[in-house]
Scaffold this motif. Structure first.
Motif, PDB file in Angstrom:
ATOM      1  N   SER A  37       0.763  -1.116  -0.017  1.00 41.76           N
ATOM      2  CA  SER A  37       0.086   0.140   0.170  1.00 41.76           C
ATOM      3  C   SER A  37       0.835   1.234   0.010  1.00 41.76           C
ATOM      4  CB  SER A  37      -1.010   0.093   1.390  1.00 41.76           C
ATOM      5  OG  SER A  37      -1.548  -1.064   1.173  1.00 41.76           O
ATOM      6  N   HIS A  40       2.243   2.283  -3.276  1.00 38.50           N
ATOM      7  CA  HIS A  40       1.357   3.188  -4.291  1.00 38.50           C
ATOM      8  C   HIS A  40       1.518   4.466  -3.725  1.00 38.50           C
ATOM      9  CE1 HIS A  40      -0.351  -0.265  -6.183  1.00 38.50           C
ATOM     10  NE2 HIS A  40      -0.833  -0.886  -5.420  1.00 38.50           N
ATOM     11  N   VAL A  41       1.509   4.726  -2.542  1.00 32.41           N
ATOM     12  CA  VAL A  41       1.453   5.880  -1.841  1.00 32.41           C
ATOM     13  C   VAL A  41       2.748   6.842  -2.508  1.00 32.41           C
ATOM     14  CG1 VAL A  41       1.984   7.526   0.077  1.00 32.41           C
ATOM     15  CG2 VAL A  41       0.228   5.588  -0.097  1.00 32.41           C
ATOM     16  N   ASN A  43       4.410   6.481  -5.250  1.00 31.23           N
ATOM     17  CA  ASN A  43       4.288   6.692  -6.531  1.00 31.23           C
ATOM     18  C   ASN A  43       3.593   7.758  -7.074  1.00 31.23           C
ATOM     19  OD1 ASN A  43       6.414   4.970  -7.673  1.00 31.23           O
ATOM     20  ND2 ASN A  43       5.146   3.102  -7.107  1.00 31.23           N
ATOM     21  N   ARG A  44       2.671   8.201  -6.132  1.00 35.77           N
ATOM     22  CA  ARG A  44       1.525   9.351  -6.231  1.00 35.77           C
ATOM     23  C   ARG A  44       2.318  10.626  -6.117  1.00 35.77           C
ATOM     24  NH1 ARG A  44      -2.604   8.201  -1.533  1.00 35.77           N
ATOM     25  NH2 ARG A  44      -1.399   9.610  -0.508  1.00 35.77           N
ATOM     26  N   PRO A  45       2.017  11.692  -6.784  1.00 39.88           N
ATOM     27  CA  PRO A  45       2.527  13.199  -6.931  1.00 39.88           C
ATOM     28  C   PRO A  45       2.722  13.386  -5.192  1.00 39.88           C
ATOM     29  CG  PRO A  45       0.621  13.343  -8.336  1.00 39.88           C
ATOM     30  CD  PRO A  45       0.465  12.006  -7.687  1.00 39.88           C
ATOM     31  N   LYS A  47       3.477  12.589  -1.855  1.00 39.73           N
ATOM     32  CA  LYS A  47       3.923  11.158  -1.144  1.00 39.73           C
ATOM     33  C   LYS A  47       3.883  11.180   0.372  1.00 39.73           C
ATOM     34  CE  LYS A  47       7.393  10.681  -5.008  1.00 39.73           C
ATOM     35  NZ  LYS A  47       6.809  11.793  -5.797  1.00 39.73           N
ATOM     36  N   ARG A  78       8.130  10.735   5.314  1.00 36.72           N
ATOM     37  CA  ARG A  78       6.965  10.413   4.719  1.00 36.72           C
ATOM     38  C   ARG A  78       6.009  10.345   5.265  1.00 36.72           C
ATOM     39  NH1 ARG A  78       8.868  12.701   0.259  1.00 36.72           N
ATOM     40  NH2 ARG A  78      10.337  11.506  -1.381  1.00 36.72           N
TER      41      ARG A  78
END
Ligand code: CP
Length: 317
Positions: A37, A40-41, A43-45, A47, A78
């Motif tokens: 999970s 995925h985070v 790889n988001r704009p 983070k 993060r």
């Protein structure tokens, strides 16, 4: 990420991460599920997530580190934790302060979690007996490096799916390696078959009692394995000469392109770093399409976020 037949538990069975030997198979599955999970985070704009807001983490590094130290610090940031960094070289340890005094002083500042790397095996276990904070072992001497093993196994699973029955070779300086023991324990919990390979002087005499195969033949081992996890020759821990020269080591146990090309199947090449290029592995292998070395580093961030998140959120019984 491969699905597994295991039911997902909701929290870790342990309040510290001191070694793989304290984790159950279900703990490992929970860490992997959570790490997937967080990947995925990452790889988001945007983070950053607020999961560890108001949690303070101290990174105590009594031994050098590049990957693990940066990876933990970034994972904490993060997750929105407050981060305190300590390095032994610039501390009052130089003035004779004990480990417990150093850590108690840091904890007086209300630290919730401690990530510790230390040259002495058992140092994080000692801390866990004396302080209330959650302790994460970031490598203790030649003993364990649990987060490295978890990110290694997570990376293998991404490529190969279920590791049950897969052949994993750990190659090189097994004797001085904390990565080797943690990898062996983690891979066995996931059902993989493990073989260690290296010069006889760099393989602990009784390692077979852990249920691993032992080989001194690199080419046979590469034909046998699906994954070769290549370890660094740890010259800084070698007080005597374990082999005649680095040149001879690389001739018998170094992995080069020619050896890989002679195999009748592709294998995954892994290395925890730092790499001695041209000794245990040549650049054309480390940088080849077989290598997932940089993916290991990327996954390390997600796996460490998962561990921090799961330990911080653990409800005490
Ligand atoms: N793999 C690993 O532990 O690397 P560092 O020593 O750079 O942290």
């Amino acid at each position: 990420m491969a699905d597994t037949a295991h039911n997902q538990q909701s929290q870790l069975g342990t309040r510290h991460l001191l070694g793989i030997k304290d984790l159950t198979r279900d703990d490992i599955e929970l860490i992997f599920h959570t790490a997937a999970s967080f990947k995925h985070v990452l790889n988001r704009p945007i983070k950053k997530v607020p999961s560890l807001k108001d949690i303070t983490v101290a990174n105590l590094f009594f031994e050098n580190s590049t990957r693990t130290r940066i990876s933990f610090e970034l994972a904490e940031k993060r997750l929105s934790a407050d981060v305190v960094n300590f390095s032994a070289s610039s501390s009052s340890l130089k003035k004779g302060e004990t480990l417990l005094d150093t850590v108690n002083n840091i904890l007086s500042m209300k630290v919730d979690m401690v990530v510790m790397r230390h040259p002495a095996p058992g140092a994080p276990h000692f801390l866990a007996r004396h302080i209330d904070a959650h302790i994460i072992n970031a490598g203790d001497g030649t003993h364990e490096h649990p987060t490295q093993a978890l990110l290694d196994a997570f990376s293998m699973r991404e490529k190969l799916g279920d590791l049950a029955g897969k052949h994993v070779a750990i190659i090189g300086d097994i004797l001085h390696s904390r990565v080797a023991l943690s990898n062996i324990l983690c891979l066995q919990k996931l059902g993989a078959r493990v073989r260690v390979c290296g010069p006889p002087t760099l393989i602990p005499k009784h390692i077979g009692s852990l249920g691993v195969e032992v080989s001194y033949d690199l080419r046979d081992t590469l034909r046998w394995c699906d994954v070769a996890n290549v370890l660094r020759i740890q010259l800084e821990r070698q007080d005597i000469q374990y082999f005649p020269s680095l040149r001879e080591y690389s001739q018998y146990f170094g992995i080069n392109r020619q050896i890989l090309d002679a195999l009748d199947k592709p294998i995954l090449i892994m290395h925890p770093g730092p790499i001695n290029r041209g000794v245990e592995i040549t650049s054309d292998v480390a940088d080849s399409e077989h290598s997932i070395i940089l993916e290991q580093v990327e996954n390390g961030l997600a796996v460490r976020m998962a561990i921090l998140y799961l330990l911080a959120g653990r409800r005490e019984a």
